[in-house]
Motif scaffolding. Structure first.
Motif, PDB file in Angstrom:
ATOM      1  N   GLU A   1      -1.365  -4.939  -1.908  1.00  0.00           N
ATOM      2  CA  GLU A   1      -2.184  -4.526  -0.259  1.00  0.00           C
ATOM      3  C   GLU A   1      -1.286  -3.064   0.405  1.00  0.00           C
ATOM      4  O   GLU A   1      -2.904  -2.732   1.239  1.00  0.00           O
ATOM      5  N   ALA A   2      -0.626  -2.970   0.442  1.00  0.00           N
ATOM      6  CA  ALA A   2       0.006  -1.679   0.427  1.00  0.00           C
ATOM      7  C   ALA A   2      -0.762  -0.626  -0.203  1.00  0.00           C
ATOM      8  O   ALA A   2      -1.470   0.753   0.214  1.00  0.00           O
ATOM      9  N   ALA A   3      -1.025  -0.844  -1.516  1.00  0.00           N
ATOM     10  CA  ALA A   3      -1.457  -0.206  -2.561  1.00  0.00           C
ATOM     11  C   ALA A   3      -3.122   0.491  -2.069  1.00  0.00           C
ATOM     12  O   ALA A   3      -3.590   1.214  -2.640  1.00  0.00           O
ATOM     13  N   ALA A   4      -3.426  -0.864  -1.912  1.00  0.00           N
ATOM     14  CA  ALA A   4      -4.839  -0.401  -1.181  1.00  0.00           C
ATOM     15  C   ALA A   4      -5.295   0.232  -0.240  1.00  0.00           C
ATOM     16  O   ALA A   4      -6.650   1.658   0.597  1.00  0.00           O
ATOM     17  N   GLN A   5      -4.146   1.010   0.418  1.00  0.00           N
ATOM     18  CA  GLN A   5      -4.266   1.867   1.991  1.00  0.00           C
ATOM     19  C   GLN A   5      -3.356   3.154   1.505  1.00  0.00           C
ATOM     20  O   GLN A   5      -3.421   4.394   2.332  1.00  0.00           O
ATOM     21  N   ALA A   6      -3.104   3.686  -0.017  1.00  0.00           N
ATOM     22  CA  ALA A   6      -2.143   4.648  -0.216  1.00  0.00           C
ATOM     23  C   ALA A   6      -2.562   5.212  -1.080  1.00  0.00           C
ATOM     24  O   ALA A   6      -3.260   4.966  -1.898  1.00  0.00           O
ATOM     25  N   ASP A   7      -2.140   6.163  -1.403  1.00  0.00           N
ATOM     26  CA  ASP A   7      -2.560   7.668  -2.622  1.00  0.00           C
ATOM     27  C   ASP A   7      -1.680   7.065  -3.113  1.00  0.00           C
ATOM     28  O   ASP A   7      -2.410   7.479  -4.627  1.00  0.00           O
TER      29      ASP A   7
END
Length: 103
Positions: A59-65
């Motif tokens: 879920e965090a990776a969905a907003q990460a570069d």
């Protein structure tokens, strides 16, 4: 019981052994203390999430570069030994994943 000739199990860092006795936010602060002292001035966002690590990281990776995860080096085996979570992240994260070996 260990098999004859099998390497001794690695002892986890002190903060991992004691993590179950402290609030998660304190475990995170303790884990970050050393790197923040070595690299002052770096901006670090902290977020403690309740739930399975795989789900929280995806879920965090969905907003990460970039998603950065650690991996253990086992002296008895060549290369990095990826666990189930890192393996899932490498295959399913929607952003690039950097696997950094533990010092």
């Amino acid at each position: 019981p260990r098999l004859a000739g099998a390497p001794a199990p690695e002892v986890p860092p002190w903060y991992a052994m004691e993590a179950h006795r402290r609030p998660p936010a304190q475990v995170l602060e303790d884990a970050l203390r050393g790197p923040l002292e070595r690299y002052p001035g770096q901006e670090v966002s902290r977020l403690v999430v309740d739930g399975p690590a795989r789900r929280a990281l995806l879920e965090a990776a969905a907003q990460a570069d970039l998603l950065v995860v650690g991996a253990h080096r086992r002296t008895s085996l060549p290369g990095l030994q990826l666990g189930l979570i890192n393996h899932a992240l490498l295959h399913h994260a929607p952003c690039p994943v950097a696997v950094v070996p533990q010092e």
